[in-house]
Motif scaffolding. Structure first.
Motif, PDB file in Angstrom:
ATOM      1  N   GLN A  20       8.533 -24.263 -29.099  1.00  0.00           N
ATOM      2  CA  GLN A  20       8.645 -23.681 -27.798  1.00  0.00           C
ATOM      3  C   GLN A  20       7.570 -24.062 -26.899  1.00  0.00           C
ATOM      4  N   ARG A  21       6.362 -24.390 -27.329  1.00  0.00           N
ATOM      5  CA  ARG A  21       5.168 -24.896 -26.681  1.00  0.00           C
ATOM      6  C   ARG A  21       5.759 -26.113 -25.939  1.00  0.00           C
ATOM      7  N   VAL A  22       6.462 -27.078 -26.857  1.00  0.00           N
ATOM      8  CA  VAL A  22       6.604 -28.343 -26.340  1.00  0.00           C
ATOM      9  C   VAL A  22       7.503 -28.135 -25.204  1.00  0.00           C
ATOM     10  N   ALA A  23       8.838 -27.312 -25.259  1.00  0.00           N
ATOM     11  CA  ALA A  23       9.630 -27.205 -24.359  1.00  0.00           C
ATOM     12  C   ALA A  23       8.995 -26.553 -23.073  1.00  0.00           C
ATOM     13  N   LEU A  24       8.007 -25.691 -23.124  1.00  0.00           N
ATOM     14  CA  LEU A  24       7.296 -25.006 -21.953  1.00  0.00           C
ATOM     15  C   LEU A  24       6.387 -26.091 -21.217  1.00  0.00           C
ATOM     16  N   ALA A  25       5.831 -26.830 -22.064  1.00  0.00           N
ATOM     17  CA  ALA A  25       5.113 -28.147 -21.515  1.00  0.00           C
ATOM     18  C   ALA A  25       6.050 -28.916 -20.656  1.00  0.00           C
ATOM     19  N   LYS A  26       7.075 -29.330 -21.138  1.00  0.00           N
ATOM     20  CA  LYS A  26       8.019 -30.102 -20.472  1.00  0.00           C
ATOM     21  C   LYS A  26       8.630 -29.442 -19.261  1.00  0.00           C
ATOM     22  N   ARG A  27       8.854 -28.376 -19.257  1.00  0.00           N
ATOM     23  CA  ARG A  27       9.186 -27.406 -18.225  1.00  0.00           C
ATOM     24  C   ARG A  27       8.447 -27.633 -17.132  1.00  0.00           C
ATOM     25  N   ARG A  28       7.061 -27.175 -17.285  1.00  0.00           N
ATOM     26  CA  ARG A  28       5.815 -27.196 -16.319  1.00  0.00           C
ATOM     27  C   ARG A  28       5.469 -28.508 -15.896  1.00  0.00           C
ATOM     28  N   ALA A  29       5.821 -29.618 -16.728  1.00  0.00           N
ATOM     29  CA  ALA A  29       5.567 -30.946 -16.221  1.00  0.00           C
ATOM     30  C   ALA A  29       6.649 -31.318 -15.075  1.00  0.00           C
ATOM     31  N   ALA A  30       7.786 -30.875 -15.132  1.00  0.00           N
ATOM     32  CA  ALA A  30       8.983 -31.280 -14.455  1.00  0.00           C
ATOM     33  C   ALA A  30       8.705 -30.559 -12.943  1.00  0.00           C
ATOM     34  N   GLN A  31       8.059 -29.175 -13.028  1.00  0.00           N
ATOM     35  CA  GLN A  31       7.738 -28.348 -11.817  1.00  0.00           C
ATOM     36  C   GLN A  31       6.743 -29.034 -11.015  1.00  0.00           C
ATOM     37  N   THR A  32       5.749 -29.601 -11.603  1.00  0.00           N
ATOM     38  CA  THR A  32       4.560 -30.100 -11.076  1.00  0.00           C
ATOM     39  C   THR A  32       4.763 -31.413 -10.395  1.00  0.00           C
TER      40      THR A  32
END
Length: 86
Positions: free
Chosen positions: A70-82
């Motif tokens: 779940q942390r990996v998925a969240l980090a990827k989502r955050r990176a995509a939004q930055t």
């Protein structure tokens, strides 16, 4: 690990056995502790920074109420939004 952050002493997990956050049998208890923690957001930010670049298999435990995947998925989502740095 470096020096303790100012938010860490206020974390609910500081008053619990660390094993609670690493055993599958106690997963729901760990998540419940995180859900009521007043510094959950700070914990999440810190763990995402600490785990940056690690594979899912190199991560363990529940932090900020999230499992490693779940942390990996969240980090990827955050990176995509930055937006990219200019």
């Amino acid at each position: 690990m470096g020096a303790e952050s100012d938010w860490e002493p206020r974390a609910v997990c500081r008053r619990l056995e660390p094993e609670l956050f690493f055993e599958p049998a106690t997963r729901s208890l760990a998540k419940a502790a995180c859900a009521r923690c007043p510094v959950r957001a700070e914990c999440l930010d810190a763990v995402l920074i600490r785990e940056e670049g690690l594979r899912v298999g190199d991560r363990s435990g529940i932090f900020a109420g999230l499992l490693p995947g779940q942390r990996v998925a969240l980090a990827k989502r955050r990176a995509a939004q930055t937006p990219p740095a200019q």
